[in-house]
Each structure stands twice: as C-alpha cells, then as structure tokens.
Scaffold this active site. Structure first.
Site, mmCIF file in Angstrom:
data_model
loop_
_atom_site.group_PDB
_atom_site.id
_atom_site.type_symbol
_atom_site.label_atom_id
_atom_site.label_comp_id
_atom_site.label_asym_id
_atom_site.label_seq_id
_atom_site.Cartn_x
_atom_site.Cartn_y
_atom_site.Cartn_z
ATOM 1 C CE1 TYR A 175 -3.940 1.786 -0.169
ATOM 2 C CE2 TYR A 175 -3.448 2.650 2.011
ATOM 3 C CZ TYR A 175 -4.208 2.673 0.871
ATOM 4 O OH TYR A 175 -5.229 3.563 0.747
ATOM 5 C CE LYS A 181 -24.341 -18.663 -14.711
ATOM 6 N NZ LYS A 181 -24.374 -19.741 -15.695
ATOM 7 C CG ASP A 192 -29.103 -15.416 -15.949
ATOM 8 O OD1 ASP A 192 -28.890 -16.121 -16.938
ATOM 9 O OD2 ASP A 192 -29.085 -15.856 -14.799
ATOM 10 C CG ASP A 197 -27.741 -16.637 -19.979
ATOM 11 O OD1 ASP A 197 -28.075 -17.602 -19.293
ATOM 12 O OD2 ASP A 197 -27.278 -15.581 -19.498
ATOM 13 C CB ILE A 217 -35.841 -17.972 -31.554
ATOM 14 C CG1 ILE A 217 -36.142 -19.331 -32.197
ATOM 15 C CG2 ILE A 217 -34.730 -17.266 -32.337
ATOM 16 C CD1 ILE A 217 -35.009 -20.373 -32.102
ATOM 17 N N GLY A 218 -34.724 -17.082 -28.071
ATOM 18 C CA GLY A 218 -34.271 -15.957 -27.266
ATOM 19 C C GLY A 218 -32.755 -15.950 -27.288
ATOM 20 C CB ALA A 242 -30.161 -20.095 -24.812
ATOM 21 C CG ASN A 270 -24.300 -21.583 -19.110
ATOM 22 O OD1 ASN A 270 -24.205 -21.874 -17.919
ATOM 23 N ND2 ASN A 270 -25.199 -20.731 -19.584
HETATM 24 N N1 LIG Z 1 -28.976 -25.405 -19.399
HETATM 25 C C1 LIG Z 1 -28.330 -24.284 -19.663
HETATM 26 O O1 LIG Z 1 -27.117 -24.202 -19.582
HETATM 27 C C2 LIG Z 1 -29.109 -23.096 -20.062
HETATM 28 C C3 LIG Z 1 -28.428 -21.986 -20.544
HETATM 29 C C4 LIG Z 1 -29.151 -20.852 -20.924
HETATM 30 C C5 LIG Z 1 -30.512 -20.853 -20.810
HETATM 31 N N2 LIG Z 1 -31.131 -21.947 -20.300
HETATM 32 C C6 LIG Z 1 -32.577 -21.950 -20.125
HETATM 33 O O2 LIG Z 1 -33.222 -21.759 -21.377
HETATM 34 C C7 LIG Z 1 -34.374 -20.956 -21.209
HETATM 35 C C8 LIG Z 1 -34.288 -19.736 -22.118
HETATM 36 O O3 LIG Z 1 -33.213 -18.911 -21.700
HETATM 37 P P1 LIG Z 1 -32.875 -17.571 -22.495
HETATM 38 O O4 LIG Z 1 -31.815 -16.887 -21.718
HETATM 39 O O5 LIG Z 1 -32.646 -17.847 -23.947
HETATM 40 O O6 LIG Z 1 -34.266 -16.807 -22.308
HETATM 41 P P2 LIG Z 1 -34.973 -15.765 -23.289
HETATM 42 O O7 LIG Z 1 -36.057 -15.156 -22.501
HETATM 43 O O8 LIG Z 1 -33.972 -14.904 -23.949
HETATM 44 O O9 LIG Z 1 -35.620 -16.666 -24.436
HETATM 45 C C9 LIG Z 1 -36.683 -17.555 -24.262
HETATM 46 C C10 LIG Z 1 -37.394 -17.696 -25.591
HETATM 47 O O10 LIG Z 1 -38.304 -18.776 -25.495
HETATM 48 C C11 LIG Z 1 -39.501 -18.383 -26.097
HETATM 49 N N3 LIG Z 1 -40.605 -19.154 -25.567
HETATM 50 C C12 LIG Z 1 -41.111 -19.096 -24.306
HETATM 51 N N4 LIG Z 1 -42.160 -19.940 -24.218
HETATM 52 C C13 LIG Z 1 -42.287 -20.530 -25.420
HETATM 53 C C14 LIG Z 1 -43.187 -21.476 -25.954
HETATM 54 N N5 LIG Z 1 -44.180 -21.953 -25.203
HETATM 55 N N6 LIG Z 1 -43.029 -21.884 -27.236
HETATM 56 C C15 LIG Z 1 -42.041 -21.386 -27.988
HETATM 57 N N7 LIG Z 1 -41.172 -20.458 -27.541
HETATM 58 C C16 LIG Z 1 -41.294 -20.051 -26.283
HETATM 59 C C17 LIG Z 1 -39.623 -16.896 -25.793
HETATM 60 O O11 LIG Z 1 -40.514 -16.243 -26.673
HETATM 61 C C18 LIG Z 1 -38.175 -16.457 -25.985
HETATM 62 O O12 LIG Z 1 -37.911 -16.112 -27.325
HETATM 63 C C19 LIG Z 1 -34.448 -20.623 -19.712
HETATM 64 O O13 LIG Z 1 -35.286 -21.562 -19.082
HETATM 65 C C20 LIG Z 1 -33.023 -20.803 -19.239
HETATM 66 O O14 LIG Z 1 -32.947 -21.163 -17.884
HETATM 67 C C21 LIG Z 1 -30.476 -23.056 -19.939
HETATM 68 O O1 LIG Z 2 -27.108 -20.583 -14.798
HETATM 69 C C1 LIG Z 2 -27.215 -21.717 -15.283
HETATM 70 O O2 LIG Z 2 -27.031 -22.738 -14.619
HETATM 71 C C2 LIG Z 2 -27.526 -21.912 -16.727
HETATM 72 C C3 LIG Z 2 -27.883 -20.697 -17.459
HETATM 73 O O3 LIG Z 2 -26.910 -19.695 -17.399
HETATM 74 C C4 LIG Z 2 -29.259 -20.197 -17.174
HETATM 75 O O4 LIG Z 2 -29.437 -18.967 -17.140
HETATM 76 O O5 LIG Z 2 -30.175 -21.002 -17.013
HETATM 77 MG MG LIG Z 3 -27.687 -17.753 -17.333
#
Ligand SMILES: NC(=O)c1ccc[n+]([C@@H]2O[C@H](COP(=O)([O-])OP(=O)(O)OC[C@H]3O[C@@H](n4cnc5c(N)ncnc54)[C@H](O)[C@@H]3O)[C@@H](O)[C@H]2O)c1
Ligand SMILES: O=C(O)C[C@H](O)C(=O)O
Ligand SMILES: [Mg+2]
Length: 469
Positions: free
Chosen positions: A110, A165, A208, A233, A266-267, A269, A389
C-alpha cells in the site's frame, strides 16, 4: 432416474422433562428421513435447544415440519434447508494474495510503495495486465431481467446466481469473478456502466440479460471494448449444446449435414444455438418460438426472430411445434417448462435426440421423455447428461484471458465445443453420458488449450502463451 434429497436443519426447543426427543426421531423416520447430525445449541433448566439435521425428500419436509409443530413438549423455532444455509452471508469473498503483517509489508503493498506502481501503469496502461488482478478478473454483469428460467426478478434476486457463477469461475478456472447486478435495464445505461467499470477487468461475462436487449448490449460492448465480452446464456449454452450434439451424433451414427433439427425458444440461448449449429454444418434447422415455426421472409416484428428466420427453415415449413417436430432427428429446447408433449416425441425420427434445457423445469418431464427417445439431456444436475454452460465459461475465459484475446470469436467457440465433446472417449460414450462432468479436470484444461490455439490461429491473441493440454 434419481431424485435428490434435501438436508434440513430443524431448530427445536425440547422440554427436558418429556420424552419428546425420542418422538422427534420417530417422526423423522416416519417421514422417510434420517437424522444425520445433532447439535445442542443451548441447555437451560427446563428446555434444550437442538439443531436436528435431517436428510429427506423435499416433498416430506413440510409434512415433517407440521408434525413437529403439533408435538407436545416440542417447539419448532426455525427450519433452514441446506441450500439456504449454504447461502448465509453469501458464497464468495476477496482473499489477498500476499499477507500484510507489519509496517514494512504495509508500505510495500500500500502507500507509499503502491504509488510507484500506479505511476508505472499511468505511463503504460497495458501494465495493468501484469501489475494488477485485471488479467485474472472477470465481471459477471446482469440486470436481473432473465435469471435462469425465473424471468425478470431484479438485481438483488439475481445475486445468488451471479455469486454462483463467480464461485464456478474461481473453482474451475482460478479466475476472480465479481457479481455486478445493475439497477437498470436500459441498454444505453448498461453499456455506459460496463464501459466505465471495464478498466478493472480482463473480460466481461454478461449473464441472464433478457432478449432482445442482450444482443444489442453485447454487440455494442464488443465494438467498444478491447477485452472479451461474452454473453454466457447465448454462447456458453450454444457451445455446450454443440458439444453434446457432436457426441449424441457419434452414438446414433448420423451426420450434421443430413440432420433435421428443431430449436425451440429463439431468445438469447436459442438464437446463438441456431447460429452455432449452422456454423457447425447443420442445414435443415427449424427455429420455433411462440409464433410457431419461423419462416424466412416473414416479419415477426422482432429483429432476432427475423434474423434467425432468414437463415433457417429451408423447407419453409409453417405451423406449431407439433408440426415442426415431425420427422426431426434433434429437438433442442431453450424456451420454458411444459412446451413439449409426449406425442411430439413420438413424431420424431428414430433414434431421436432431445435436449430439454429450460431451467429449472425442462420443456418436458425427463421421466416422461426418457423412454421415448434415444438420447435425452437436460440442464439439471439430478438427471444424466446435464448440459450446462458451466462446461464452457470457465475454460473459454481462462483461455481468452491467458492469451489476452481481444474477443471470443466463432472459431474459439467451435474449438471449445469440439474440445468438450472430445473429452468423452469411445469407451465412455453412452446414451446417458454424452458430455463430461465439470468435475473432470480435463474440461477446463482442454477448453483453454483449444481456445488459445483458435485465438492464435485467427489473430486475436495479444500474447504468445503455452496452450498446454
Ligand atoms: N442449461 C443451460 O445451460 C441453459 C443456458 C441458458 C438458458 N437456459 C434456459 O433456457 C431458457 C431460455 O433462456 P434464455 O436466456 O434464452 O431466455 P430468453 O427469454 O432470452 O428466451 C426464451 C425464448 O423462449 C420463447 N418461448 C417461451 N415460451 C415458449 C413457448 N411456449 N413456445 C415457444 N417459444 C417459447 C420466448 O418467446 C423467448 O424467445 C431458460 O429456461 C433458461 O434457464 C439453460
Ligand atoms: O445458470 C445456469 O445454470 C444456466 C444458465 O446460465 C441459465 O441462465 O439457465
Ligand atoms: Mg444464465
């Protein structure tokens, strides 16, 4: 398939005169649980306060608590399950790299010693990479708008996930990560704040942040910062999905070029996953969102959906998920719980591969889906094939920071996916084992090495470093 038990600590005040403690143990047994630890917190004249630690199924916890409450001579003071206990006071801390035990050491780390180091960095800011923690530090930035699958729960509620994380960055890649939870969801403000805090960090892990804002925020930060900016994500998920798919295809003997793939949701992820699968050679991919199958040329009033529609669905199939999935070899869900029905799976091609990744509840109950498909993966740790992830982000950042990459590009992401897949040997590969465990030390080592080689090959690494193996 296995179901988890939970560990709950019941704090009980028990009357000394009664035989209540024996009744407590009997009640635990009746609830199908085991007493795994017992601590006396306080003994007074008439009562004793004990922490009784019980392992039992989560469904039995409220029933046991009710029984304890109604028991003569027993007062249930508190119940805390092991998950909440693990969060008490938070999950991370800052630890100095060198002790400060006396005046001499104080003056070295320091003032006045530190001033010389500051001036050296003023004269050459790149020295921040060697003389501070910058090269080993990642900001985990969220606005709390799309936390796991829990939705827009805000910055405070996002903290446990971001601390999680940070723990994983430290444990698996020895990177210091700080949870930065912002009380704003305005893209301009987020970009401004992240730029302003960036001097202290070697990389930015966006986490997120809801779509579509996450795309703009990531793009602008990538353009304006010279350190890697990576929306976990999107890309972390896409990398691990591709790794799982590579291995699932090894099992079923199909190739990417001839596959029919449906990506649902189609968000953040899903869009990145669709793009990554196309980059890896998938040609017939149908993207499905709430509007059903996305068709090229249709205006969905959402730039992400339009962008993904334009490069997918070559057969121009319209309709709901139940139609899009007909004849599909692969379903990837990153949408929400319950989106997929058992009948949808029956329409898929033989040897169906299903990744139902919505957290915490997948698109279909894994117990329902498992008998209907060849390979099933979820985001959950209590079922086989956890696609999460965490298999990607520690190693990809470790590699990027070690070679001081300015970006994390597609080649680095593809290299990371192939490295993760390659860790599972022919002998190990199985319907219930398509991705390695994060506890396999090869994961971070191999991802790091592959990422460094890809960064060097594509000219984005600032320093030469030994990739190692
Ligand atoms: N396992 C993993 O490592 C991992 C990583 C990232 C996200 N996820 C999960 O995936 C999901 C999406 O995450 P994100 O960050 O992309 O969220 P996001 O909100 O960006 O996208 C979600 C998408 O899903 C669509 N959606 C929701 N309900 C629907 C339905 N009934 N039919 C069709 N499309 C639908 C929404 O319109 C949106 O476009 C969350 O549950 C998240 O926890 C998992
Ligand atoms: O956080 C996790 O375990 C996975 C992913 O980043 C999520 O947002 O669902
Ligand atoms: Mg996440």
């Amino acid at each position: 398939m296995t179901r988890t038990t939970t560990t709950v600590v019941f704090r009980l005040e028990i009357a000394a005169a009664s035989a209540a403690f024996g009744a407590v143990v009997a009640a635990v047994g009746d609830a199908g649980g085991d007493v795994v630890a017992l601590n006396v917190v306080r003994t007074g004249g008439d009562t004793t306060v004990r922490d009784v630690t019980v392992q039992l199924s989560p469904d039995s916890q409220p029933l046991l608590a009710d029984r304890l409450r109604s028991m003569p001579g027993v007062r249930l003071i508190d119940e805390s399950d092991s998950i909440f206990l693990a969060h008490l006071g938070g999950k991370i801390q800052v630890v100095p790299t060198t002790p400060v035990r006396n005046r001499e050491e104080l003056s070295r780390v320091y003032t006045p010693g530190v001033a010389r180091v500051s001036l050296a960095i003023r004269d050459d800011p790149s020295k921040a990479f060697t003389l501070t923690a910058k090269r080993n530090t990642v900001a985990v930035v969220t606005d709390g708008s799309a936390v796991l699958g829990l939705g827009n729960i805000g910055p405070e509620a996002a903290m446990p996930v971001m601390e999680g994380k940070a723990m994983l960055f430290k444990q698996f890649a020895d990177l210091n990560a700080f949870p930065i939870c912002l009380r704003t969801q305005d893209p301009d403000e987020i970009v401004r704040i992240v730029k302003a805090i960036s001097p202290g960090f070697g990389g930015i892990n966006l986490e997120d942040i809801g779509s579509p804002r996450c795309f703009e925020i990531e793009r602008r930060l990538q353009e304006e910062l010279d350190i890697p900016v990576f929306h976990d994500d999107q890309h972390g998920t896409a990398v691990v999905i591709l790794a799982g798919l590579i291995n699932a295809l090894r099992l079923v003997g199909k190739s990417t070029g001839s596959l029919r793939v449906v990506v649902c949701g189609i968000g953040a992820a899903g869009a990145a996953c669709a793009e990554m699968l196309l980059a890896a050679g998938v040609r017939d991919l149908i993207a499905v969102d709430r509007e059903g199958a996305l068709v090229p040329g249709v205006d969905y009033g959402n730039p992400t959906l339009n962008r993904i529609a334009a490069v997918t669905n070559p057969r121009r199939l319209a309709g709901p998920l139940s139609e899009a999935i007909r004849g599909a070899d692969v379903f990837i869900g990153v949408s929400g719980p319950g989106v997929l029905q058992a009948n949808d799976l029956r329409r898929m091609a033989p040897d169906a591969i299903v990744f139902a990744m919505a957290n915490p509840e997948p698109e279909i109950d894994p117990d329902v889906a498992a008998p209907l498909v060849r390979v099933l993966a979820t985001g959950r740790s209590d079922y086989p094939n956890q696609i999460n992830n965490v298999l990607c982000f520690p190693g990809i950042f470790r590699g990027a920071l070690d070679c001081r990459a300015s970006v994390i590009n597609s080649e680095m992401k593809l290299a990371a996916a192939r490295a993760i897949a390659g860790i599972v040997t022919e002998e190990e590969l199985h319907e219930r084992y398509i991705v390695p465990s994060i506890f396999n030390e090869q994961v971070v080592t191999q991802v790091r090495a592959a990422v460094i080689r890809a960064a060097v090959r594509t000219g984005v690494a600032a320093i030469v470093t030994e990739p190692g193996e």
